[in-house]
Design a protein around this motif. Structure first.
Motif, mmCIF file in Angstrom:
data_model
loop_
_atom_site.group_PDB
_atom_site.id
_atom_site.type_symbol
_atom_site.label_atom_id
_atom_site.label_comp_id
_atom_site.label_asym_id
_atom_site.label_seq_id
_atom_site.Cartn_x
_atom_site.Cartn_y
_atom_site.Cartn_z
ATOM 1 N N GLU A 142 -5.974 -60.275 9.882
ATOM 2 C CA GLU A 142 -5.460 -60.752 8.596
ATOM 3 C C GLU A 142 -4.385 -59.791 8.118
ATOM 4 O OE1 GLU A 142 -6.983 -61.381 3.976
ATOM 5 O OE2 GLU A 142 -8.444 -61.335 5.613
ATOM 6 N N MET A 143 -3.235 -60.327 7.795
ATOM 7 C CA MET A 143 -2.127 -59.488 7.345
ATOM 8 C C MET A 143 -2.129 -59.360 5.826
ATOM 9 S SD MET A 143 0.924 -60.715 9.869
ATOM 10 C CE MET A 143 0.715 -62.412 9.381
ATOM 11 N N THR A 144 -1.872 -58.162 5.357
ATOM 12 C CA THR A 144 -1.743 -57.913 3.930
ATOM 13 C C THR A 144 -0.299 -57.520 3.627
ATOM 14 O OG1 THR A 144 -2.238 -55.554 4.135
ATOM 15 C CG2 THR A 144 -4.108 -57.052 3.841
ATOM 16 N N ARG A 145 0.035 -57.509 2.368
ATOM 17 C CA ARG A 145 1.338 -56.973 1.984
ATOM 18 C C ARG A 145 1.373 -55.483 2.313
ATOM 19 N NH1 ARG A 145 5.327 -58.879 -1.703
ATOM 20 N NH2 ARG A 145 6.792 -57.219 -2.211
ATOM 21 N N MET A 146 2.552 -54.998 2.678
ATOM 22 C CA MET A 146 2.708 -53.595 3.057
ATOM 23 C C MET A 146 3.425 -52.811 1.969
ATOM 24 S SD MET A 146 3.877 -54.058 7.028
ATOM 25 C CE MET A 146 4.790 -55.584 6.785
ATOM 26 N N GLU A 186 -20.004 -60.783 18.393
ATOM 27 C CA GLU A 186 -19.359 -62.095 18.438
ATOM 28 C C GLU A 186 -17.840 -62.010 18.358
ATOM 29 O OE1 GLU A 186 -22.114 -61.528 16.418
ATOM 30 O OE2 GLU A 186 -23.297 -62.372 18.073
ATOM 31 N N GLY A 187 -17.324 -60.925 17.800
ATOM 32 C CA GLY A 187 -15.875 -60.827 17.646
ATOM 33 C C GLY A 187 -15.505 -59.743 16.661
ATOM 34 N N ALA A 188 -14.228 -59.708 16.293
ATOM 35 C CA ALA A 188 -13.729 -58.662 15.407
ATOM 36 C C ALA A 188 -12.833 -59.263 14.339
ATOM 37 C CB ALA A 188 -12.950 -57.616 16.204
ATOM 38 N N LYS A 189 -13.045 -58.831 13.122
ATOM 39 C CA LYS A 189 -12.154 -59.183 12.016
ATOM 40 C C LYS A 189 -11.468 -57.908 11.562
ATOM 41 C CE LYS A 189 -12.034 -60.781 7.200
ATOM 42 N NZ LYS A 189 -10.827 -61.607 7.387
ATOM 43 N N LEU A 190 -10.142 -57.932 11.516
ATOM 44 C CA LEU A 190 -9.368 -56.786 11.060
ATOM 45 C C LEU A 190 -8.394 -57.233 9.992
ATOM 46 C CD1 LEU A 190 -9.625 -56.470 14.481
ATOM 47 C CD2 LEU A 190 -8.906 -54.178 13.783
ATOM 48 N N ALA A 191 -8.053 -56.325 9.096
ATOM 49 C CA ALA A 191 -7.114 -56.654 8.024
ATOM 50 C C ALA A 191 -6.362 -55.398 7.611
ATOM 51 C CB ALA A 191 -7.849 -57.243 6.818
ATOM 52 N N GLY A 192 -5.077 -55.574 7.378
ATOM 53 C CA GLY A 192 -4.291 -54.437 6.923
ATOM 54 C C GLY A 192 -2.807 -54.658 7.101
ATOM 55 N N GLY A 200 -2.822 -53.415 1.886
ATOM 56 C CA GLY A 200 -3.923 -53.118 2.784
ATOM 57 C C GLY A 200 -4.911 -52.133 2.199
ATOM 58 N N VAL A 201 -4.410 -51.124 1.527
ATOM 59 C CA VAL A 201 -5.300 -50.105 0.968
ATOM 60 C C VAL A 201 -6.170 -50.672 -0.145
ATOM 61 C CG1 VAL A 201 -3.788 -49.203 -0.844
ATOM 62 C CG2 VAL A 201 -5.313 -47.630 0.401
ATOM 63 N N ASP A 202 -5.796 -51.845 -0.698
ATOM 64 C CA ASP A 202 -6.600 -52.514 -1.723
ATOM 65 C C ASP A 202 -7.741 -53.336 -1.133
ATOM 66 O OD1 ASP A 202 -4.866 -51.649 -3.807
ATOM 67 O OD2 ASP A 202 -3.521 -53.323 -3.413
ATOM 68 N N TYR A 203 -7.720 -53.549 0.171
ATOM 69 C CA TYR A 203 -8.642 -54.500 0.797
ATOM 70 C C TYR A 203 -10.096 -54.094 0.553
ATOM 71 C CZ TYR A 203 -10.232 -57.948 4.197
ATOM 72 O OH TYR A 203 -10.836 -59.024 4.806
ATOM 73 N N GLN A 204 -10.894 -55.045 0.101
ATOM 74 C CA GLN A 204 -12.305 -54.798 -0.193
ATOM 75 C C GLN A 204 -13.189 -55.715 0.657
ATOM 76 O OE1 GLN A 204 -13.407 -52.390 -2.320
ATOM 77 N NE2 GLN A 204 -11.263 -51.799 -2.651
ATOM 78 N N TYR A 205 -14.330 -55.163 1.057
ATOM 79 C CA TYR A 205 -15.296 -55.927 1.843
ATOM 80 C C TYR A 205 -16.679 -55.380 1.526
ATOM 81 C CZ TYR A 205 -17.119 -58.501 5.904
ATOM 82 O OH TYR A 205 -17.790 -59.367 6.731
ATOM 83 N N ASP A 206 -17.599 -56.258 1.177
ATOM 84 C CA ASP A 206 -18.939 -55.822 0.788
ATOM 85 C C ASP A 206 -19.588 -54.987 1.886
ATOM 86 O OD1 ASP A 206 -18.737 -57.105 -1.612
ATOM 87 O OD2 ASP A 206 -19.868 -58.886 -1.000
ATOM 88 N N GLU A 218 2.634 -46.414 0.723
ATOM 89 C CA GLU A 218 1.232 -46.650 1.075
ATOM 90 C C GLU A 218 0.965 -46.020 2.438
ATOM 91 O OE1 GLU A 218 -1.708 -50.483 2.008
ATOM 92 O OE2 GLU A 218 0.450 -50.618 2.334
ATOM 93 N N PRO A 219 0.133 -44.962 2.507
ATOM 94 C CA PRO A 219 -0.182 -44.374 3.814
ATOM 95 C C PRO A 219 -0.883 -45.373 4.718
ATOM 96 C CG PRO A 219 -0.822 -42.900 2.017
ATOM 97 C CD PRO A 219 -0.489 -44.232 1.401
ATOM 98 N N MET A 220 -0.988 -45.042 6.007
ATOM 99 C CA MET A 220 -1.598 -45.943 6.971
ATOM 100 C C MET A 220 -3.073 -46.183 6.617
ATOM 101 S SD MET A 220 1.034 -46.480 8.781
ATOM 102 C CE MET A 220 2.060 -45.989 7.391
ATOM 103 N N ASN A 221 -3.498 -47.423 6.829
ATOM 104 C CA ASN A 221 -4.886 -47.797 6.568
ATOM 105 C C ASN A 221 -5.177 -49.105 7.288
ATOM 106 O OD1 ASN A 221 -4.779 -50.251 4.440
ATOM 107 N ND2 ASN A 221 -3.118 -48.813 4.001
ATOM 108 N N PHE A 222 -6.452 -49.347 7.570
ATOM 109 C CA PHE A 222 -6.820 -50.627 8.177
ATOM 110 C C PHE A 222 -8.316 -50.845 8.043
ATOM 111 C CE2 PHE A 222 -5.889 -54.182 11.022
ATOM 112 C CZ PHE A 222 -4.564 -54.416 10.675
ATOM 113 N N PHE A 223 -8.676 -52.121 7.893
ATOM 114 C CA PHE A 223 -10.079 -52.525 7.816
ATOM 115 C C PHE A 223 -10.482 -53.180 9.128
ATOM 116 C CE2 PHE A 223 -12.971 -56.109 7.407
ATOM 117 C CZ PHE A 223 -14.104 -55.488 6.898
#
Length: 756
Positions: free
Chosen positions: A427-431, A395-401, A221-227, A384-389
C-alpha cells in the motif's frame, strides 16, 4: 522545434475495462505499459465517492450523481500529480472540475503499469493516456445517451458533465447514463482536444490535498497506524567499510517495553539485485518494542562490535543488463577522495565524444582558459525520514509506506520473505519528500523481515541520524574544462573531462556540444563502498552549474555579454550544427535565455545588485535563471531575486508548476551554498542538521518570478529541470559580488570563506 499534433488517435487496445461497478457507475482505465495488449481487469476495486482522489494508472469512475473519481497512478511526494493528472482526465471528459475527486490507487503493476515517480516523467508519460481515458468515457456516455434518445451520436454535445441533444435541447447528466455507458464498447478511436480548446488544462487549480496537508491530517507513511503494531529501529555499522561481527543485547532486552533484539540480513548471498536494490549495510541489529521512545532508549544500550570487510562482488540486473558489481573494502575519507579525483583528472580519460581536431585547435589558439570544479556527496534529507509498516504471516504480507517505485522493490521483498510476489500486498502512502531517495527501498525489505521474525505487525522507523548515515547519497564529482579562443575571440575548441566517486557525471552530447567545431568529452570513475543513487536531476545537478560557471569565464575572456555569448553559440548549433548526436534543441534553449533576459531586464544596472545567469537542458526541459545577489551590512552576500524561464511544453497547472520551479530554485541555492556530506575513516561527519547545513528561511530568495514559454508541445519534465542551473547562476552572481570565482561546492566553504 518538436512537432505537436492537435488530434491524437488512440486504439481501444490501450484500455483496460473493468466489469465491476459501484452505484451503477462507469470505470475506465489506461495502462501505458499495456497499451498494445487488451486486458480484462478483474481486480480493480471501485470505491464509493471518496473524499479525495489520486492517480496511478488513470482509472475514471462516474457515479450516479455525476461526480467523477480518478485513481492516481503515480506516487505523490509534493510534485502535484494528484491534482494535475486528474485535470487531464477532466479536460477530455468535459466535466466540471468541481465534480472531480482523486484517490490513490493500490499498488498493482498488472493493472496500473509502472507505478513510478522519478525522472520528471509523470505528466510526460501519462499525458496522452489520461486524456484518452476522459475522451473515451465521454464518447461512451454520448453513445449511451444517443441510444436512449434514439438519435445520432453526432447530434450530441457535452459540457460541464451534461449531455445535450443539440436539435431538441434535451439534456442528461453524466450520472444518469453512466450505467448504460458501461454496456457500450470502448471506442476504436477517439479524438483528443486541440490545446486551443482547453478549459481546465493550463488553468490553475488548487492542490486537492492542500487542506489536509496544512491541517496535519495523517497522510504520510510515518502516520500509518495498525492495531497492535510494534515499533522497530535498526542499528547499522557506524562507517562504510564495516560489517557486523558480534553483539550483546542483554541490556537492551531488559529495558521497559522491549519485545526482542535480533539480527537480520536483507539480501542473501545468491540474491540477484536489481538496479534499485542498493544497500550498503545488509546485516543489521534490530530492536523491537511497544513504543518509539522505549525502542530508542533500548537501542542506546546495545553493545555491538564491527569489523572491516574485504572486497566483494554481487550480481546486479540493470533493467535486463546483468553485471558484476565490485565493492571495495576499506575505510574511505573525503580528503583521500579529493586527492584521488585530482590525480585522475590529470590523466587521460575515456573519450566519449570527439568532433574536429581539438588538440590542434588548442595548440593554435590565441587564448586558452582552463578551470576545475568539485562538489561533495549530498544527503537527500527528506522531511519525513525513512519508515515502513509490515505485517507478515504464513498466508502473505501486507506492507505500507512511502515508495517512489514499488514495482522495483517488490521482487526483493518477496525474495527476502520467501513468498511469491502475488502474496505481497503493498500500500502506497503520500511521501514527505523523495528526491530519488525513496526509490531505494531497502527499508521496506527490513520491515518485512522484522515482522516475519517477531510474528507481529511492525512499523520500522529511522531516526534522522539513521537516515543521514545509512546512504543513499549524491556522488562526489570533479570536472575540468578548457576552452580556446581565436584572435577574434571566437570559441574554436572546447574540452570537458569529468568523473566522480563512484560514477562519472558527464553528458557528452549536451550544449555546447554541437556548437563548437572542435569538441571533446572525456570521463573517468573511481569505485567506492559508499552507496550512491539518484538525487534530484542526477549528474545534471553538478554538470549544469560548473558548465555554466565556466561559460561565464569564457565569455568574460572573449569580452562578450554572458547571454549574448551563449546565444551566439546556440545560433551556430541551429544554423550549422556539429555532429548528429546533440540531445537538445538549440532554438528552445535559446528561447528560455531570451525570455529570462527580457523578464529580468538583463543589462539594466541596478545599484547594489550583482547578477548571474545560467541556462541548461535536462529531463526534456529547458531552464534559464537570473540570480540577483546583494550584500548585507556585514558584507555577507545573499540572494535577493531569482527570475526563472522554463520551456516544458504545455503547462498543465500553472500555479503548481511555478511552485515546483520556486522549490527547485530554493533547493539549488541551499545545496550550492551549504550542502555537503564528508567522510572520515568511512564515517559521515554530519549526522543531523546541527552539522549538515540546510538553507534557512532568511537565506532563501526574497522574490522569485517564474515565466513559461508558451507553446503547444506535449508536456515534458518539471520536477528536476529548474534545479541544476541555479548553481551556475549563483556562482556567476557571487563572482560579481565578491570579485572572485567559486569552483568548489558548497560555496560557504570556499577560501576565504563567505562571512561578514
Amino acid at each position: 522545434m518538436s512537432e505537436q499534433k492537435d488530434i491524437n488517435t488512440i486504439g481501444r487496445r490501450a484500455f483496460l475495462r473493468n466489469s465491476s461497478l459501484a452505484g451503477g457507475g462507469l470505470i475506465l482505465g489506461f495502462s501505458w505499459l499495456n497499451s498494445c495488449k487488451p486486458k480484462q481487469v478483474t481486480e480493480a476495486e471501485v470505491m464509493e465517492m471518496p473524499e479525495e482522489w489520486f492517480e496511478i494508472n488513470s482509472y475514471l469512475k462516474i457515479g450516479e450523481n455525476g461526480v467523477a473519481t480518478i485513481f492516481c497512478p503515480n506516487p505523490e511526494f509534493g510534485q502535484g500529480v494528484m491534482t494535475s493528472m486528474p485535470m487531464l482526465v477532466a479536460e477530455e471528459l468535459d466535466i466540471s472540475w468541481e465534480k472531480v475527486l482523486v484517490e490513490i490507487a493500490p499498488y498493482n503493476a498488472e493493472i496500473y503499469g509502472r507505478q513510478f515517480t522519478g525522472g520528471s516523467q509523470g505528466i510526460r508519460t501519462r499525458w496522452e493516456g489520461l486524456r484518452t481515458v476522459g475522451a473515451s468515457a465521454k464518447q461512451m456516455l454520448k453513445q449511451a445517451a444517443a441510444k436512449q434518445w434514439q438519435v445520432p451520436v453526432s447530434e450530441i454535445s457535452t459540457a460541464e458533465g451534461v449531455l445535450t441533444h443539440d436539435p431538441t435541447g434535451n439534456t442528461l447528466g453524466y450520472g444518469e447514463v453512466a450505467s448504460a455507458a458501461m454496456e457500450v464498447e470502448v471506442p476504436e478511436e477517439v479524438t483528443l482536444k486541440s490545446p486551443k480548446d482547453f478549459k481546465i488544462i493550463s488553468n490553475s487549480k488548487k492542490n486537492v490535498e492542500g487542506k489536509k496537508i496544512v491541517t496535519g491530517k495523517p497522510m504520510f507513511g510515518v502516520d500509518y497506524q495498525y492495531d497492535g503494531a510494534l515499533v522497530a529501529m535498526a542499528e547499522h555499522p557506524p562507517a562504510f567499510g564495516l560489517k557486523l561481527k558480534s553483539f550483546d543485547a542483554s541490556q537492551a532486552k531488559s529495558m521497559p517495553g522491549i519485545v526482542d533484539v535480533f539480527k537480520i540480513e536483507t539480501y542473501s548471498d545468491d540474491y540477484e539485485r536489481n538496479f534499485f536494490d542498493t544497500n550498503a549495510f545488509t546485516e543489521l541489529v534490530v530492536v523491537v518494542g511497544k513504543t518509539t521512545w522505549e525502542v530508542m532508549n533500548a537501542k542506546k544500550k546495545l553493545q555491538v562490535e564491527w569489523e572491516p570487510f574485504s572486497d566483494y562482488e554481487y550480481t546486479a540486473d540493470r533493467f535486463g543488463n546483468k553485471s558484476q558489481v565490485k565493492v571495495p573494502g576499506g575505510l574511505e575519507s573525503s580528503d583521500a577522495h579529493y586527492a584521488k579525483m585530482e590525480e585522475l583528472a590529470a590523466k587521460p580519460g575515456q573519450v566519449v565524444r570527439k568532433d574536429g581536431n581539438p588538440e590542434k585547435a588548442f595548440e593554435n589558439a590565441a587564448k586558452v582558459i582552463e578551470r576545475s570544479y568539485t562538489c561533495p556527496f549530498l544527503a537527500h534529507n527528506c522531511m519525513e525520514p525513512m519508515n515502513f509498516f509490515a505485517h507478515v504471516t504464513d498466508e502473505g504480507a501486507k506492507l505500507a509506506g512511502p515508495l517512489q517505485a514499488p514495482l522495483l522493490i517488490e521482487g526483493a521483498i518477496a525474495a527476502s520473505l520467501g513468498l511469491p510476489a502475488e502474496k505481497v500486498d503493498i500500500e502506497m502512502t503520500r511521501m514527505g519528500g523523495g528526491f530519488g531517495r525513496r526509490a531505494y527501498a531497502h527499508y521496506a525489505v527490513e520491515a518485512g523481515l522484522i515482522s516475519k521474525k517477531v510474528k507481529a505487525p511492525v512499523k520500522l522507523v529511522y531516526s534522522r541520524e539513521d537516515d543521514m548515515t545509512f546512504g543513499i547519497y549524491r556522488p562526489s564529482y570533479q570536472a575540468t574544462y578548457r576552452a580556446a579562443l581565436d584572435e577574434n575571440n571566437n570559441l574554436v575548441a572546447f574540452h570537458v573531462k569529468a568523473g566522480g566517486i563512484p560514477e562519472t557525471p558527464i553528458f557528452a552530447d549536451r550544449f555546447p556540444a554541437g556548437a563548437v567545431e572542435n569538441y571533446m568529452a572525456e570521463q573517468w570513475e573511481h569505485n567506492s563502498n559508499i552507496t550512491i543513487g539518484a538525487f534530484r536531476a542526477p549528474r545534471s545537478n553538478f554538470m549544469a552549474g560548473v558548465e555554466q560557471a565556466f561559460l561565464d569565464e569564457v565569455a568574460e575572456l572573449a569580452g562578450k555579454d554572458p547571454i549574448e555569448f551563449r546565444l551566439e553559440l546556440l545560433d551556430k548549433a541551429m544554423t550549422n550544427p556539429v555532429g548528429e548526436k546533440n540531445d537538445y534543441e538549440a532554438d528552445r534553449l535559446a528561447g528560455v535565455l531570451k525570455l529570462v533576459r527580457d523578464k529580468s531586464e538583463w543589462g539594466t544596472e541596478k545599484p547594489g545588485m550583482f547578477r548571474g545567469v545560467a541556462a541548461y537542458f535536462c529531463h526534456n526541459t529547458y531552464a534559464a535563471h537570473v540570480i540577483d545577489v546583494v550584500k548585507g551590512n556585514d558584507g555577507t552576500p545573499r540572494v535577493e531575486n531569482a527570475v526563472c524561464a522554463m520551456d516544458c511544453g504545455i503547462v498543465v497547472n500553472p500555479d503548481a508548476a511555478a511552485n515546483m520551479c520556486e522549490g527547485g530554485i530554493v533547493d539549488g541555492v541551499g545545496n550550492a551554498m551549504y550542502g555537503g556530506l564528508t567522510f572520515k575513516d568511512g564515517a559521515t561527519q554530519q549526522s543531523n542538521f546541527d552539522r549538515y547545513r540546510i538553507i534557512r528561511h532568511s537565506e532563501a530568495p526574497k522574490n522569485i518570478e517564474v515565466h513559461f514559454v508558451q507553446n503547444e508541445i506535449d508536456p515534458t519534465g518539471l520536477g528536476e529541470p529548474p534545479f541544476p542551473p541555479v548553481m551556475g547562476a549563483l556562482a556567476n552572481a557571487l563572482y560579481k559580488a565578491e570579485g572572485r570565482r567559486f569552483y568548489n561546492q558548497p560555496f560557504i566553504n570556499e577560501k576565504p570563506p563567505i562571512v561578514g
